[in-house]
Scaffold this active site. Structure first.
Site, PDB file in Angstrom:
ATOM      1  N   SER A 205      19.540  46.976  54.346  1.00 46.52           N
ATOM      2  CA  SER A 205      19.783  45.673  54.981  1.00 46.52           C
ATOM      3  C   SER A 205      21.048  44.997  54.465  1.00 46.52           C
ATOM      4  O   SER A 205      21.062  43.803  54.152  1.00 46.52           O
ATOM      5  CB  SER A 205      18.567  44.749  54.791  1.00 46.52           C
ATOM      6  OG  SER A 205      17.404  45.328  55.315  1.00 46.52           O
ATOM      7  N   ASP A 315      14.515  44.587  61.435  1.00 45.64           N
ATOM      8  CA  ASP A 315      13.642  43.607  62.076  1.00 45.64           C
ATOM      9  C   ASP A 315      13.560  43.799  63.580  1.00 45.64           C
ATOM     10  O   ASP A 315      12.713  43.182  64.245  1.00 45.64           O
ATOM     11  CB  ASP A 315      14.117  42.180  61.765  1.00 45.64           C
ATOM     12  CG  ASP A 315      13.616  41.693  60.417  1.00 45.64           C
ATOM     13  OD1 ASP A 315      12.738  42.349  59.828  1.00 45.64           O
ATOM     14  OD2 ASP A 315      14.105  40.643  59.945  1.00 45.64           O
ATOM     15  N   ARG A 346       4.707  48.025  59.260  1.00 46.97           N
ATOM     16  CA  ARG A 346       5.175  47.928  60.637  1.00 46.97           C
ATOM     17  C   ARG A 346       5.327  49.281  61.310  1.00 46.97           C
ATOM     18  O   ARG A 346       5.239  49.371  62.533  1.00 46.97           O
ATOM     19  CB  ARG A 346       6.487  47.138  60.682  1.00 46.97           C
ATOM     20  CG  ARG A 346       6.267  45.647  60.469  1.00 46.97           C
ATOM     21  CD  ARG A 346       7.542  44.852  60.469  1.00 46.97           C
ATOM     22  NE  ARG A 346       7.247  43.423  60.570  1.00 46.97           N
ATOM     23  CZ  ARG A 346       8.134  42.461  60.386  1.00 46.97           C
ATOM     24  NH1 ARG A 346       9.387  42.765  60.090  1.00 46.97           N
ATOM     25  NH2 ARG A 346       7.784  41.190  60.496  1.00 46.97           N
ATOM     26  N   ARG A 387       6.358  39.805  64.722  1.00 44.63           N
ATOM     27  CA  ARG A 387       7.184  40.790  65.426  1.00 44.63           C
ATOM     28  C   ARG A 387       6.338  41.791  66.218  1.00 44.63           C
ATOM     29  O   ARG A 387       6.795  42.317  67.236  1.00 44.63           O
ATOM     30  CB  ARG A 387       8.117  41.491  64.447  1.00 44.63           C
ATOM     31  CG  ARG A 387       9.021  40.510  63.719  1.00 44.63           C
ATOM     32  CD  ARG A 387      10.345  41.073  63.315  1.00 44.63           C
ATOM     33  NE  ARG A 387      11.098  40.083  62.560  1.00 44.63           N
ATOM     34  CZ  ARG A 387      11.760  39.054  63.094  1.00 44.63           C
ATOM     35  NH1 ARG A 387      11.778  38.907  64.402  1.00 44.63           N
ATOM     36  NH2 ARG A 387      12.402  38.191  62.331  1.00 44.63           N
TER      37      ARG A 387
END
Length: 425
Positions: A205, A315, A346, A387
């Site tokens: 990131s 993300d 996720r 999300r």
């Protein structure tokens, strides 16, 4: 199942669009920028003004945290404006407990700041946040001279800190979360010896660190990604740009429906790495137009499967998973193993839910593969993860029978998401 959120139903049905959209929308302010700017403003003695700030659960957590540190806070939600009267936490912070709710940025940013003062400060959060890793940040603060006590499980919140943290050099991993590095970097100018970080693993990131450096510069501190000298913050009048992660859902909606969506206020010069999600849509076959103050995506009616490393825009990985359902071949997403430690795992969650809809999705250590297909009518679980809710709702724009359980979880970062989705109609 998470408790219901006021103003949201327990289950929300998403009706397919009856015509391709052609709209211009402006998402709310960037969560990532808002929380960085709030913290920098709190560390700048004097009055700062933030314009276009996001008001959502994560940013309210930061507002509460900086108030708990001693900063003065005034908020005008109708005008998306916040005034902050900053402090020097080395001399004014008195300790207490800071509730970060479910906000990873709040907890990981304020913990190093709390360690600047001599009072004992506890940083805690909701059960979901308590399950997320904090070990590298805890170890780094100890190495830099802070007194740190884990009051629950090792490497987890709640954590009590007492300073003053002296600063200097410290080793920490880069592969788990850039939030650890950003939090230390923002506290670094107020450490006696400044701060120099050495990474023991590859950094993920990277755009988020560049964002941190840019926001610090706006408040008068010159920093590098991994180092900052002793210095002082200055108050600023700061404009927050719209949230690029939030924009990903709107741009994806254009790609999957064959419509056109323009996101206003988010241009080619954005601080946010997630604007590169538009590049991924372009690779998949959508048409993308980039301007200084907006991005437009037009669906062409044909989407290609791609192989993509999303380490720098993780993300938006779940958003791409939803788009991939409608491609002409498999889509392989790589480089995102670290998102297993987010609000939920996720990777596992998105694969599980796509399979629930009868789709062929495969989980990998570092990501997932989505094979195209037609989703069956499904009530998607959302894992109390905003999300998950926002990405899976995109399937309902194309096919009937899609329902989202616990839709109120979007309040974490985008309370008006489903209102904006309806504007596509």
């Amino acid at each position: 199942m998470a408790p219901p959120v006021e103003g949201f139903p327990d289950v929300l049905a998403v009706a397919p669009l009856t015509a391709a959209p052609d709209v211009t929308l402006r998402p709310p302010g960037s969560k990532s920028i808002t929380n960085r700017a709030l913290l920098c403003a709190a560390l700048a003695p004097g009055r700062s003004v933030l314009r276009g700030a996001l008001f959502a659960d994560d940013t309210r957590a930061m507002l509460g945290a900086i108030a708990g540190l001693g900063a003065g806070v005034g908020a005008d939600e109708d005008r998306a404006t916040v005034t902050v009267d900053g402090i020097d936490p080395r001399t004014t912070a008195t300790g207490g407990t800071l509730d970060a709710r479910q906000s990873g940025t709040t907890s990981r940013f304020v913990l190093p700041v709390a360690a600047l003062g001599t009072g004992r400060t506890v940083v805690d959060g909701a059960a979901q946040l308590r399950a997320r890793p904090f070990g590298p940040l805890i170890d780094a603060l100890r190495d830099l001279g802070a007194e740190v006590t884990e009051e629950g499980e090792p490497g987890r919140l709640p954590v009590a800190v007492r300073g003053p943290v002296r600063g200097g050099e410290v080793d920490l991993p880069g592969h788990l979360s850039s939030q650890f590095i950003s939090g230390l970097l923002m506290a670094g100018p107020l450490m006696r010896d400044g701060l120099r970080m050495r990474l023991t693993s590859e950094l993920v990131s990277v755009p988020y660190l560049d964002m941190t450096v840019a926001v610090m510069a706006a408040f008068g501190v010159d920093a590098e990604r991994l180092a900052v000298a002793p210095g002082a913050y200055r108050p600023a009048d700061y404009a927050v740009e719209p949230d690029a992660s939030a924009a990903s859902y709107l741009l994806a909606a254009a790609a999957v429906t064959g419509g056109r969506v323009t996101v206003a206020g988010l241009g080619a010069g954005s601080l946010q790495g997630d604007v590169a999600f538009a590049d991924a849509l372009e690779r998949m076959g959508a048409r993308v137009e980039r301007y200084a103050d907006r991005i437009t995506v037009t669906g062409t009616g044909a989407l290609r499967g791609i192989d993509i490393d999303m380490a720098d825009i993780s993300d938006t990985a779940q958003t791409l998973a939803a788009v991939a359902v409608f491609a002409d071949g498999p889509t392989r997403v790589r480089g995102i193993g670290f998102i297993r430690g987010k609000e939920t795992d996720r990777i596992h969650a998105v694969v599980t839910e796509l399979r629930r809809a009868g789709l062929d999705a495969v989980e990998h250590d570092d990501g997932f593969t989505v094979n195209p297909g037609t989703p069956s009518p499904t009530r998607f679980a959302t894992y109390d993860d905003h999300r998950m809710a926002m990405s899976l709702a995109l399937l309902g724009l194309r096919v009937p029978g899609i329902e989202i359980a616990d839709p109120g979880c979007v309040a974490k970062t985008y309370p008006g998401y489903f209102t904006d989705l309806d504007r596509l109609r």
